[in-house]
Design a protein around this motif. Structure first.
Motif, PDB file in Angstrom:
ATOM      1  N   ALA A 140     -15.720  12.498 -18.354  1.00 39.98           N
ATOM      2  CA  ALA A 140     -15.847  12.306 -16.903  1.00 39.98           C
ATOM      3  C   ALA A 140     -14.480  12.117 -16.269  1.00 39.98           C
ATOM      4  CB  ALA A 140     -16.743  11.106 -16.619  1.00 39.98           C
ATOM      5  N   LYS A 141     -13.611  11.352 -16.925  1.00 40.93           N
ATOM      6  CA  LYS A 141     -12.239  11.159 -16.411  1.00 40.93           C
ATOM      7  C   LYS A 141     -11.463  12.465 -16.445  1.00 40.93           C
ATOM      8  CE  LYS A 141      -8.038   9.357 -15.822  1.00 40.93           C
ATOM      9  NZ  LYS A 141      -7.252  10.573 -15.946  1.00 40.93           N
ATOM     10  N   TRP A 142     -11.562  13.180 -17.555  1.00 43.92           N
ATOM     11  CA  TRP A 142     -10.793  14.427 -17.721  1.00 43.92           C
ATOM     12  C   TRP A 142     -11.283  15.505 -16.757  1.00 43.92           C
ATOM     13  CZ3 TRP A 142     -12.428  19.293 -19.696  1.00 43.92           C
ATOM     14  CH2 TRP A 142     -11.397  20.204 -19.927  1.00 43.92           C
ATOM     15  N   GLY A 143     -12.598  15.712 -16.717  1.00 47.05           N
ATOM     16  CA  GLY A 143     -13.135  16.796 -15.881  1.00 47.05           C
ATOM     17  C   GLY A 143     -13.261  16.404 -14.419  1.00 47.05           C
ATOM     18  N   GLY A 144     -13.814  15.193 -14.174  1.00 48.87           N
ATOM     19  CA  GLY A 144     -14.080  14.794 -12.789  1.00 48.87           C
ATOM     20  C   GLY A 144     -12.845  14.384 -12.029  1.00 48.87           C
ATOM     21  N   VAL A 145     -12.015  13.558 -12.651  1.00 45.64           N
ATOM     22  CA  VAL A 145     -10.839  13.027 -11.939  1.00 45.64           C
ATOM     23  C   VAL A 145      -9.648  13.969 -12.059  1.00 45.64           C
ATOM     24  CG1 VAL A 145      -9.202  11.112 -11.831  1.00 45.64           C
ATOM     25  CG2 VAL A 145     -11.621  10.652 -12.237  1.00 45.64           C
ATOM     26  N   ASP A 146      -9.291  14.310 -13.311  1.00 45.07           N
ATOM     27  CA  ASP A 146      -8.048  15.071 -13.514  1.00 45.07           C
ATOM     28  C   ASP A 146      -8.152  16.522 -13.072  1.00 45.07           C
ATOM     29  OD1 ASP A 146      -7.071  12.777 -14.539  1.00 45.07           O
ATOM     30  OD2 ASP A 146      -7.175  13.379 -16.646  1.00 45.07           O
ATOM     31  N   HIS A 147      -9.325  17.140 -13.236  1.00 42.58           N
ATOM     32  CA  HIS A 147      -9.426  18.571 -12.954  1.00 42.58           C
ATOM     33  C   HIS A 147     -10.199  18.890 -11.684  1.00 42.58           C
ATOM     34  CE1 HIS A 147      -8.041  18.761 -17.097  1.00 42.58           C
ATOM     35  NE2 HIS A 147      -7.726  20.017 -16.883  1.00 42.58           N
ATOM     36  N   TYR A 148     -10.777  17.880 -11.023  1.00 41.26           N
ATOM     37  CA  TYR A 148     -11.443  18.175  -9.751  1.00 41.26           C
ATOM     38  C   TYR A 148     -10.905  17.310  -8.603  1.00 41.26           C
ATOM     39  CZ  TYR A 148     -14.909  18.676  -6.116  1.00 41.26           C
ATOM     40  OH  TYR A 148     -15.488  18.894  -4.903  1.00 41.26           O
ATOM     41  N   ILE A 166      -7.218   6.814 -10.777  1.00 44.02           N
ATOM     42  CA  ILE A 166      -6.999   6.043 -12.002  1.00 44.02           C
ATOM     43  C   ILE A 166      -6.419   6.930 -13.092  1.00 44.02           C
ATOM     44  CG2 ILE A 166      -8.796   4.326 -11.583  1.00 44.02           C
ATOM     45  CD1 ILE A 166     -10.665   6.025 -13.298  1.00 44.02           C
ATOM     46  N   GLY A 167      -5.674   6.296 -14.011  1.00 45.89           N
ATOM     47  CA  GLY A 167      -5.108   7.025 -15.144  1.00 45.89           C
ATOM     48  C   GLY A 167      -5.890   6.728 -16.422  1.00 45.89           C
ATOM     49  N   TRP A 168      -5.344   7.197 -17.537  1.00 50.03           N
ATOM     50  CA  TRP A 168      -6.028   6.977 -18.815  1.00 50.03           C
ATOM     51  C   TRP A 168      -5.971   5.516 -19.247  1.00 50.03           C
ATOM     52  CZ3 TRP A 168      -9.409  10.125 -20.817  1.00 50.03           C
ATOM     53  CH2 TRP A 168      -9.357  11.475 -20.470  1.00 50.03           C
ATOM     54  N   GLY A 169      -5.056   4.761 -18.653  1.00 51.47           N
ATOM     55  CA  GLY A 169      -5.002   3.329 -18.945  1.00 51.47           C
ATOM     56  C   GLY A 169      -6.297   2.623 -18.566  1.00 51.47           C
ATOM     57  N   ALA A 170      -6.905   3.079 -17.448  1.00 50.06           N
ATOM     58  CA  ALA A 170      -8.176   2.479 -17.020  1.00 50.06           C
ATOM     59  C   ALA A 170      -9.275   2.767 -18.045  1.00 50.06           C
ATOM     60  CB  ALA A 170      -8.572   3.025 -15.652  1.00 50.06           C
ATOM     61  N   VAL A 171      -9.263   3.984 -18.607  1.00 50.77           N
ATOM     62  CA  VAL A 171     -10.258   4.321 -19.640  1.00 50.77           C
ATOM     63  C   VAL A 171     -10.024   3.478 -20.894  1.00 50.77           C
ATOM     64  CG1 VAL A 171     -11.164   6.178 -21.093  1.00 50.77           C
ATOM     65  CG2 VAL A 171     -10.455   6.668 -18.741  1.00 50.77           C
ATOM     66  N   ALA A 172      -8.745   3.335 -21.272  1.00 52.88           N
ATOM     67  CA  ALA A 172      -8.423   2.535 -22.465  1.00 52.88           C
ATOM     68  C   ALA A 172      -8.855   1.076 -22.292  1.00 52.88           C
ATOM     69  CB  ALA A 172      -6.925   2.609 -22.751  1.00 52.88           C
ATOM     70  N   ALA A 173      -8.759   0.576 -21.055  1.00 53.21           N
ATOM     71  CA  ALA A 173      -9.179  -0.812 -20.806  1.00 53.21           C
ATOM     72  C   ALA A 173     -10.700  -0.944 -20.777  1.00 53.21           C
ATOM     73  CB  ALA A 173      -8.588  -1.296 -19.479  1.00 53.21           C
ATOM     74  N   THR A 174     -11.406   0.158 -20.536  1.00 51.59           N
ATOM     75  CA  THR A 174     -12.872   0.117 -20.446  1.00 51.59           C
ATOM     76  C   THR A 174     -13.532   0.233 -21.830  1.00 51.59           C
ATOM     77  OG1 THR A 174     -12.801   1.094 -18.239  1.00 51.59           O
ATOM     78  CG2 THR A 174     -14.890   1.257 -19.424  1.00 51.59           C
ATOM     79  N   VAL A 175     -12.922   1.022 -22.703  1.00 53.14           N
ATOM     80  CA  VAL A 175     -13.545   1.315 -24.011  1.00 53.14           C
ATOM     81  C   VAL A 175     -13.875   0.052 -24.823  1.00 53.14           C
ATOM     82  CG1 VAL A 175     -13.093   2.365 -26.273  1.00 53.14           C
ATOM     83  CG2 VAL A 175     -12.647   3.661 -24.172  1.00 53.14           C
ATOM     84  N   PRO A 176     -12.967  -0.955 -24.901  1.00 53.70           N
ATOM     85  CA  PRO A 176     -13.337  -2.157 -25.687  1.00 53.70           C
ATOM     86  C   PRO A 176     -14.612  -2.823 -25.185  1.00 53.70           C
ATOM     87  CG  PRO A 176     -10.988  -2.157 -25.219  1.00 53.70           C
ATOM     88  CD  PRO A 176     -11.578  -1.025 -24.426  1.00 53.70           C
ATOM     89  N   TRP A 177     -14.845  -2.782 -23.864  1.00 52.44           N
ATOM     90  CA  TRP A 177     -16.069  -3.380 -23.322  1.00 52.44           C
ATOM     91  C   TRP A 177     -17.303  -2.610 -23.777  1.00 52.44           C
ATOM     92  CZ3 TRP A 177     -15.987  -8.051 -21.494  1.00 52.44           C
ATOM     93  CH2 TRP A 177     -14.807  -8.549 -20.939  1.00 52.44           C
ATOM     94  N   LEU A 178     -17.164  -1.283 -23.930  1.00 58.98           N
ATOM     95  CA  LEU A 178     -18.289  -0.479 -24.397  1.00 58.98           C
ATOM     96  C   LEU A 178     -18.671  -0.876 -25.826  1.00 58.98           C
ATOM     97  CD1 LEU A 178     -17.294   3.087 -23.071  1.00 58.98           C
ATOM     98  CD2 LEU A 178     -18.598   1.286 -21.926  1.00 58.98           C
ATOM     99  N   PHE A 179     -17.656  -1.071 -26.675  1.00 60.13           N
ATOM    100  CA  PHE A 179     -17.946  -1.428 -28.070  1.00 60.13           C
ATOM    101  C   PHE A 179     -18.417  -2.884 -28.175  1.00 60.13           C
ATOM    102  CE2 PHE A 179     -15.660   2.444 -28.896  1.00 60.13           C
ATOM    103  CZ  PHE A 179     -16.251   2.922 -30.054  1.00 60.13           C
ATOM    104  N   LEU A 180     -17.823  -3.743 -27.342  1.00 59.45           N
ATOM    105  CA  LEU A 180     -18.260  -5.142 -27.365  1.00 59.45           C
ATOM    106  C   LEU A 180     -19.725  -5.241 -26.971  1.00 59.45           C
ATOM    107  CD1 LEU A 180     -17.451  -8.124 -27.672  1.00 59.45           C
ATOM    108  CD2 LEU A 180     -16.910  -8.141 -25.233  1.00 59.45           C
ATOM    109  N   LEU A 181     -20.084  -4.504 -25.940  1.00 58.92           N
ATOM    110  CA  LEU A 181     -21.472  -4.539 -25.478  1.00 58.92           C
ATOM    111  C   LEU A 181     -22.399  -3.826 -26.466  1.00 58.92           C
ATOM    112  CD1 LEU A 181     -22.937  -5.645 -22.991  1.00 58.92           C
ATOM    113  CD2 LEU A 181     -22.730  -3.405 -21.942  1.00 58.92           C
ATOM    114  N   GLY A 182     -21.961  -2.646 -26.948  1.00 60.23           N
ATOM    115  CA  GLY A 182     -22.814  -1.850 -27.853  1.00 60.23           C
ATOM    116  C   GLY A 182     -23.020  -2.528 -29.184  1.00 60.23           C
ATOM    117  N   VAL A 183     -21.934  -2.904 -29.846  1.00 63.13           N
ATOM    118  CA  VAL A 183     -22.033  -3.491 -31.191  1.00 63.13           C
ATOM    119  C   VAL A 183     -22.462  -4.954 -31.108  1.00 63.13           C
ATOM    120  CG1 VAL A 183     -20.765  -4.020 -33.301  1.00 63.13           C
ATOM    121  CG2 VAL A 183     -20.282  -1.906 -32.059  1.00 63.13           C
TER     122      VAL A 183
END
Length: 302
Positions: A249-257, A268-285
């Protein structure tokens, strides 16, 4: 406890309930993707606010000869009033970081540029344009100080905060973010119910093995651990898929559209995605493991 034995137990458990496991992974991935997108939307709102709030100004429009507001009862603003206003604005430093006086001619040129091609731009004349002081604040949230100091003052027809033009847009983005969070919560609740059902079925189908382990003296922890890890693995795979979806979504929606087509703001840059990913694993696992452990206390008596 041997690692290979636990791993074999987890794989066997997941295979026994393969369709349920797939359902858990897909639902978890969708819920976490929505959660991740909601977080990114919130970060995007903050990025845009920071970008625009650094650029917006407070405008003090001065009286014209035909202005009808009470502060303009004396007619057009005088040179003495303009000098006093500018002096008082300067005294408000460091809150006022920059003051720029815009003459009628400059206001006319700016108006013609902004509304070029429209009928109103062809009918306006420089004498109809108000002079103004454009004020940039070091802290745009303290607009009220400027408003209370200059609104209704002789020679000033209107004090206008350009932030208010942007606020409806930001409110829409915040509503989208909150809506995505609510939807993610609903889908995540469905995923947790699936996990509970999967663990319950798995515990029931393996009750004979559990009984044998109990007879040979296995601890509660060693009996429950494979079940808990099954939930953690399913949640972890869902978090991995959600990470891929959010990154796409970041690559296609933000960067390319959005970025090529809307170059008037920051994204937002990829830093925002990197900061979001740990929350996904914390919540998922984390949540999957917790739900599995609670379910086992209810359905697996050891």
């Amino acid at each position: 406890m041997r690692f290979s034995f636990v791993t074999a137990e987890i794989i066997a458990g997941l295979r026994r309930n393969l369709t349920m496991t797939i359902a858990v992974v897909i639902t978890t991935a969708v819920a976490l993707s929505l959660f991740g997108l909601a977080l990114l939307t919130g970060k995007q709102v903050n990025t845009m606010k920071g970008y625009w709030y650094d650029k917006v100004e407070v405008s003090l429009f001065l009286c014209l000869p035909d202005s009808t507001t009470a502060s303009c009862h004396g007619g057009a603003v005088t040179d003495a009033q303009k000098a006093e206003i500018q002096s008082d604005l300067t005294k408000l430093k460091p809150l006022v970081s920059q003051v720029y006086y815009e003459s009628k001619t400059e206001a006319y040129q700016r108006f013609k540029t902004q509304f070029s091609g429209s009928a109103i731009a062809d009918n306006i004349t420089p004498d109809q344009m108000p002079e103004s002081f454009r004020v940039r604040l070091s802290d745009p949230t303290k607009y009220d100080i400027i408003y209370s100091a200059f609104n209704g003052r002789p020679g000033i027809e209107q004090v206008q905060d350009e932030r208010k033009v942007l606020e409806p847009f930001f409110r829409v983005l915040r509503a989208v973010s909150v809506g995505a969070l609510l939807l993610a919560g609903i889908i995540l609740a469905a995923a947790l119910l699936l996990i509970i059902n999967t663990i319950r079925i798995s515990a029931f189908s393996r009750r004979r093995e559990t009984g044998i382990k109990r007879l040979v003296g296995a601890s509660n922890f060693s009996i429950r651990l494979p079940f808990i890890l099954e939930g953690a693995v399913a949640g972890g795979v869902g978090a991995c898929l959600a990470t891929v979806l959010v990154s796409l979504a970041k690559w296609g929606g933000v960067d390319h559209y959005l970025r090529p087509n809307f170059q008037f703001t920051n994204f937002i840059g990829w830093g925002a995605v990197a900061a979001t990913v740990p929350w996904l694993f914390l919540l998922g696992v984390g949540v999957s493991s917790l739900v599995s452990a609670v379910t086992l206390r209810r359905y697996l008596r050891v």
